[in-house]
Write a protein that holds these residues in place. Structure first.
Motif, PDB file in Angstrom:
ATOM      1  N   MET A   1       0.831  -1.182   0.000  1.00  0.00           N
ATOM      2  CA  MET A   1       0.000   0.000   0.000  1.00  0.00           C
ATOM      3  C   MET A   1       0.870   1.238   0.000  1.00  0.00           C
ATOM      4  O   MET A   1       1.801   1.359  -0.768  1.00  0.00           O
ATOM      5  CB  MET A   1      -0.960  -0.037   1.181  1.00  0.00           C
ATOM      6  N   ALA A   2       0.600   2.181   0.931  1.00  0.00           N
ATOM      7  CA  ALA A   2       1.327   3.442   0.878  1.00  0.00           C
ATOM      8  C   ALA A   2       2.809   3.235   1.104  1.00  0.00           C
ATOM      9  O   ALA A   2       3.638   3.818   0.422  1.00  0.00           O
ATOM     10  CB  ALA A   2       0.777   4.405   1.913  1.00  0.00           C
ATOM     11  N   GLY A   3       3.167   2.361   2.082  1.00  0.00           N
ATOM     12  CA  GLY A   3       4.574   2.119   2.351  1.00  0.00           C
ATOM     13  C   GLY A   3       5.275   1.561   1.125  1.00  0.00           C
ATOM     14  O   GLY A   3       6.403   1.923   0.808  1.00  0.00           O
ATOM     15  N   THR A   4       4.590   0.665   0.401  1.00  0.00           N
ATOM     16  CA  THR A   4       5.158   0.109  -0.813  1.00  0.00           C
ATOM     17  C   THR A   4       5.300   1.181  -1.874  1.00  0.00           C
ATOM     18  O   THR A   4       6.289   1.255  -2.590  1.00  0.00           O
ATOM     19  CB  THR A   4       4.269  -1.026  -1.334  1.00  0.00           C
ATOM     20  N   ALA A   5       4.276   2.038  -1.969  1.00  0.00           N
ATOM     21  CA  ALA A   5       4.302   3.082  -2.984  1.00  0.00           C
ATOM     22  C   ALA A   5       5.494   3.994  -2.790  1.00  0.00           C
ATOM     23  O   ALA A   5       6.134   4.404  -3.750  1.00  0.00           O
ATOM     24  CB  ALA A   5       3.012   3.897  -2.928  1.00  0.00           C
ATOM     25  N   ARG A   6       5.826   4.329  -1.535  1.00  0.00           N
ATOM     26  CA  ARG A   6       6.946   5.240  -1.288  1.00  0.00           C
ATOM     27  C   ARG A   6       8.275   4.616  -1.711  1.00  0.00           C
ATOM     28  O   ARG A   6       9.236   5.302  -1.998  1.00  0.00           O
ATOM     29  CB  ARG A   6       7.005   5.599   0.198  1.00  0.00           C
ATOM     30  N   GLY A   7       8.317   3.253  -1.745  1.00  0.00           N
ATOM     31  CA  GLY A   7       9.565   2.596  -2.084  1.00  0.00           C
ATOM     32  C   GLY A   7       9.751   2.380  -3.576  1.00  0.00           C
ATOM     33  O   GLY A   7      10.739   1.805  -3.993  1.00  0.00           O
ATOM     34  N   ILE A   8       8.769   2.812  -4.407  1.00  0.00           N
ATOM     35  CA  ILE A   8       8.841   2.600  -5.842  1.00  0.00           C
ATOM     36  C   ILE A   8       9.095   3.928  -6.525  1.00  0.00           C
ATOM     37  O   ILE A   8       8.363   4.900  -6.299  1.00  0.00           O
ATOM     38  CB  ILE A   8       7.520   1.987  -6.367  1.00  0.00           C
ATOM     39  N   ARG A  16       0.495   9.282  -5.663  1.00  0.00           N
ATOM     40  CA  ARG A  16      -0.827   9.648  -5.141  1.00  0.00           C
ATOM     41  C   ARG A  16      -1.887   8.669  -5.634  1.00  0.00           C
ATOM     42  O   ARG A  16      -2.774   8.261  -4.864  1.00  0.00           O
ATOM     43  CB  ARG A  16      -1.180  11.081  -5.568  1.00  0.00           C
ATOM     44  N   ALA A  17      -1.804   8.318  -6.907  1.00  0.00           N
ATOM     45  CA  ALA A  17      -2.788   7.393  -7.467  1.00  0.00           C
ATOM     46  C   ALA A  17      -2.716   6.028  -6.793  1.00  0.00           C
ATOM     47  O   ALA A  17      -3.746   5.389  -6.544  1.00  0.00           O
ATOM     48  CB  ALA A  17      -2.575   7.256  -8.978  1.00  0.00           C
ATOM     49  N   MET A  18      -1.505   5.584  -6.477  1.00  0.00           N
ATOM     50  CA  MET A  18      -1.355   4.304  -5.785  1.00  0.00           C
ATOM     51  C   MET A  18      -1.955   4.362  -4.389  1.00  0.00           C
ATOM     52  O   MET A  18      -2.624   3.423  -3.938  1.00  0.00           O
ATOM     53  CB  MET A  18       0.121   3.924  -5.725  1.00  0.00           C
ATOM     54  N   ASN A  19      -1.746   5.448  -3.695  1.00  0.00           N
ATOM     55  CA  ASN A  19      -2.344   5.623  -2.372  1.00  0.00           C
ATOM     56  C   ASN A  19      -3.863   5.721  -2.462  1.00  0.00           C
ATOM     57  O   ASN A  19      -4.588   5.186  -1.617  1.00  0.00           O
ATOM     58  CB  ASN A  19      -1.781   6.864  -1.689  1.00  0.00           C
ATOM     59  N   ASP A  20      -4.346   6.415  -3.496  1.00  0.00           N
ATOM     60  CA  ASP A  20      -5.794   6.526  -3.698  1.00  0.00           C
ATOM     61  C   ASP A  20      -6.414   5.144  -3.868  1.00  0.00           C
ATOM     62  O   ASP A  20      -7.421   4.814  -3.239  1.00  0.00           O
ATOM     63  CB  ASP A  20      -6.099   7.372  -4.934  1.00  0.00           C
ATOM     64  N   ARG A  21      -5.811   4.337  -4.736  1.00  0.00           N
ATOM     65  CA  ARG A  21      -6.356   2.994  -4.985  1.00  0.00           C
ATOM     66  C   ARG A  21      -6.315   2.143  -3.719  1.00  0.00           C
ATOM     67  O   ARG A  21      -7.275   1.424  -3.410  1.00  0.00           O
ATOM     68  CB  ARG A  21      -5.584   2.317  -6.110  1.00  0.00           C
ATOM     69  N   ALA A  22      -5.203   2.236  -2.974  1.00  0.00           N
ATOM     70  CA  ALA A  22      -5.108   1.460  -1.739  1.00  0.00           C
ATOM     71  C   ALA A  22      -6.209   1.856  -0.762  1.00  0.00           C
ATOM     72  O   ALA A  22      -6.841   0.997  -0.138  1.00  0.00           O
ATOM     73  CB  ALA A  22      -3.733   1.668  -1.100  1.00  0.00           C
ATOM     74  N   THR A  48      -1.732  13.714   5.282  1.00  0.00           N
ATOM     75  CA  THR A  48      -1.792  13.092   3.963  1.00  0.00           C
ATOM     76  C   THR A  48      -3.103  12.335   3.778  1.00  0.00           C
ATOM     77  O   THR A  48      -3.712  12.374   2.700  1.00  0.00           O
ATOM     78  CB  THR A  48      -0.599  12.136   3.762  1.00  0.00           C
ATOM     79  N   ALA A  49      -3.563  11.651   4.827  1.00  0.00           N
ATOM     80  CA  ALA A  49      -4.850  10.944   4.746  1.00  0.00           C
ATOM     81  C   ALA A  49      -5.989  11.936   4.541  1.00  0.00           C
ATOM     82  O   ALA A  49      -6.931  11.671   3.790  1.00  0.00           O
ATOM     83  CB  ALA A  49      -5.068  10.120   6.005  1.00  0.00           C
ATOM     84  N   SER A  50      -5.921  13.086   5.200  1.00  0.00           N
ATOM     85  CA  SER A  50      -6.949  14.115   5.030  1.00  0.00           C
ATOM     86  C   SER A  50      -6.961  14.635   3.592  1.00  0.00           C
ATOM     87  O   SER A  50      -8.021  14.803   2.986  1.00  0.00           O
ATOM     88  CB  SER A  50      -6.712  15.264   6.007  1.00  0.00           C
ATOM     89  N   GLN A  51      -5.777  14.881   3.033  1.00  0.00           N
ATOM     90  CA  GLN A  51      -5.693  15.346   1.652  1.00  0.00           C
ATOM     91  C   GLN A  51      -6.232  14.291   0.688  1.00  0.00           C
ATOM     92  O   GLN A  51      -6.941  14.608  -0.277  1.00  0.00           O
ATOM     93  CB  GLN A  51      -4.241  15.678   1.306  1.00  0.00           C
ATOM     94  N   LEU A  52      -5.903  13.029   0.951  1.00  0.00           N
ATOM     95  CA  LEU A  52      -6.374  11.938   0.097  1.00  0.00           C
ATOM     96  C   LEU A  52      -7.901  11.874   0.097  1.00  0.00           C
ATOM     97  O   LEU A  52      -8.536  11.793  -0.958  1.00  0.00           O
ATOM     98  CB  LEU A  52      -5.775  10.623   0.587  1.00  0.00           C
ATOM     99  N   LEU A  53      -8.515  11.907   1.284  1.00  0.00           N
ATOM    100  CA  LEU A  53      -9.970  11.825   1.375  1.00  0.00           C
ATOM    101  C   LEU A  53     -10.637  13.029   0.716  1.00  0.00           C
ATOM    102  O   LEU A  53     -11.666  12.892   0.049  1.00  0.00           O
ATOM    103  CB  LEU A  53     -10.404  11.710   2.835  1.00  0.00           C
ATOM    104  N   ALA A  54     -10.041  14.202   0.889  1.00  0.00           N
ATOM    105  CA  ALA A  54     -10.602  15.387   0.246  1.00  0.00           C
ATOM    106  C   ALA A  54     -10.539  15.251  -1.269  1.00  0.00           C
ATOM    107  O   ALA A  54     -11.492  15.620  -1.987  1.00  0.00           O
ATOM    108  CB  ALA A  54      -9.848  16.636   0.697  1.00  0.00           C
ATOM    109  N   VAL A 399     -12.414   2.593 -12.411  1.00  0.00           N
ATOM    110  CA  VAL A 399     -12.852   3.784 -11.685  1.00  0.00           C
ATOM    111  C   VAL A 399     -11.843   4.218 -10.637  1.00  0.00           C
ATOM    112  O   VAL A 399     -11.676   5.420 -10.379  1.00  0.00           O
ATOM    113  CB  VAL A 399     -14.242   3.528 -11.043  1.00  0.00           C
ATOM    114  N   PHE A 400     -11.165   3.249 -10.021  1.00  0.00           N
ATOM    115  CA  PHE A 400     -10.206   3.593  -8.963  1.00  0.00           C
ATOM    116  C   PHE A 400      -8.874   4.093  -9.503  1.00  0.00           C
ATOM    117  O   PHE A 400      -7.975   4.435  -8.733  1.00  0.00           O
ATOM    118  CB  PHE A 400      -9.951   2.387  -8.068  1.00  0.00           C
ATOM    119  N   ASP A 401      -8.720   4.138 -10.805  1.00  0.00           N
ATOM    120  CA  ASP A 401      -7.491   4.666 -11.406  1.00  0.00           C
ATOM    121  C   ASP A 401      -7.583   6.181 -11.460  1.00  0.00           C
ATOM    122  O   ASP A 401      -8.272   6.743 -12.305  1.00  0.00           O
ATOM    123  CB  ASP A 401      -7.300   4.096 -12.803  1.00  0.00           C
ATOM    124  N   THR A 402      -6.913   6.877 -10.559  1.00  0.00           N
ATOM    125  CA  THR A 402      -7.011   8.347 -10.473  1.00  0.00           C
ATOM    126  C   THR A 402      -5.811   9.054 -11.094  1.00  0.00           C
ATOM    127  O   THR A 402      -5.616  10.238 -10.859  1.00  0.00           O
ATOM    128  CB  THR A 402      -7.146   8.777  -8.993  1.00  0.00           C
TER     129      THR A 402
END
Length: 403
Positions: A1-8, A16-22, A48-54, A399-402
């Protein structure tokens, strides 16, 4: 998820899109979550979670749905997937029961169903088939107060399978009007969505893997005994299809004492073109067996229910049916060596645990591998549930592809 995304390595937009999908997948899996809980599950900080939800709320993918109570401090706002973000249609085509259509929102909640009775399927050309499918979908959409423009994806479960080389439906001569090589494209044009036509037993296996008896297995075989007979062979979580799409068409499997289909898989022999195993364990075959032992029911489930209530004559019916099922299963098990065999369809459901145990005992003496043998654990129509699951997976992926 987010931890994995930061390592790629990637752009901030991709991350951001990876975090959104997760986050969206977590909301699908867990239901409403607070910002704090979503942050814990994704590993994101509170800001960051607040920004994602917004961001997801502005995109129409999530919505606020009340507050979490019973916790210390101020009540936290709950967020959930916006149900109207996508809708899908799932259909089951059955020559005996007709076309059943269901429409669900992106959360998986079924919001409308409609059925067209079987006589409409008896004779047909491809253009009439398209109209029948559209009519079934429109009926389900009408119940939900929706129209075709609200749909994102459609999955249709049918007997037989599409030949990957030609696009034509094979192993289903009893479905006139469904053999056109351009049928899928015509259906997609009529409905305005991508359309997948999938083997009905493969869809039953999808339902069993996600909702039923095979949830803890990546390798298993589902054997379907109903008006038609077939199998889904799942290896590594994926269905085995075969060169012509016919992997699992065990209704045609030759067995001692069973007439064979003549003229190949697209010719008519049994009630759905099958021979061999089909003519030993399908619902019509079970009814014939029960009547030979003096039972007068007019359908296989009722006949098996009578057999279960009548030990003397009933045991003879159940023992013979178990022998027939085990003989066919032994051939499949010897080749595939699965971890699990799931028995599904109206014949195993009606025979229940008594039939399952008899099949297991018979199989022990016929096959060297000893797979676990379970009854289907899916409530309702496994085929319809599998079609909905498949359609939802495709719609969510899109749909989850942002990005």
């Amino acid at each position: 998820m987010a931890g994995t995304a930061r390592g790629i390595p990637g752009t901030p937009r991709v991350l951001r899109a990876m975090n959104d999908r997760a986050a969206l997948e977590l909301l699908v899996a867990h239901g409403p979550l607070t910002r704090a809980r979503l942050g814990e599950l994704t590993g994101l900080s509170k800001p960051t979670a607040s920004q994602l939800l917004a961001r997801l709320e502005a995109a129409g993918l999530v919505r606020a749905t009340g507050t979490a109570t019973g916790r210390p401090g101020p009540n936290a706002r709950l967020y959930e997937i916006e149900p109207s973000a996508a809708r899908v249609a799932a259909l089951v085509v059955d020559p005996e029961r007709g076309i059943t259509a269901a429409v669900a929102d992106i959360t998986g909640e079924v919001v409308g169903e409609h059925r067209i009775r079987a006589p409409a399927l008896v004779e047909g050309a491809p253009e009439r088939t398209v109209r029948l499918v559209a009519k079934a979908v429109d009926g389900a959409l009408s119940v939900a107060g929706l129209t075709r423009k609200d749909l994102h994806h459609t999955v249709i479960g049918t007997p037989g399978a599409l030949d990957p080389r030609t696009g034509a439906l094979r192993y289903a001569p009893h479905l006139p009007g469904w053999q056109s090589r351009t049928l899928r494209e015509e259906l997609a044009e009529a409905l305005g969505t991508p359309v997948v036509i999938e083997n009905d037993v493969n869809l039953a296996a999808v339902a069993e893997r996600h909702h039923g008896a095979a949830q803890d297995f990546d390798d298993f075989v589902l054997v379907w005994a109903d008006d038609g007979v077939g199998a889904a062979i799942v290896l590594g979580g994926n269905p085995l299809r075969g060169a012509t799409g016919g992997a699992g068409e065990i209704g045609y499997m030759p067995l001692p004492g069973a007439p064979l289909a003549r003229g190949g898989p697209d010719a008519t022999a049994g009630p759905d073109g099958g021979g061999g195993f089909q003519l030993l364990v399908s619902s019509p075959a079970v009814l014939t067996l029960a009547r030979a032992h003096g039972f007068t029911a007019d359908a296989a489930p009722a006949a098996l229910a009578e057999a279960l209530r009548t030990p003397d004559r009933g045991d003879a019916v159940l023992t013979e049916l178990a022998r027939r099922l085990a003989t066919g299963l032994a051939s499949v098990v010897a080749v595939v060596d699965p971890e699990l065999v799931v028995l599904s369809g109206e014949v195993p459901r009606a025979g229940g645990e008594r039939l399952r145990s008899l099949v297991e005992a018979e199989l022990t003496g016929l096959a060297l591998p000893r797979p676990e043998l379970r009854l289907s654990a899916v409530e309702g129509s496994p085929i319809l549930k599998g079609a909905l699951r498949t359609a939802l997976h495709a719609a969510r992926h899109s749909v989850f592809d942002t990005t």
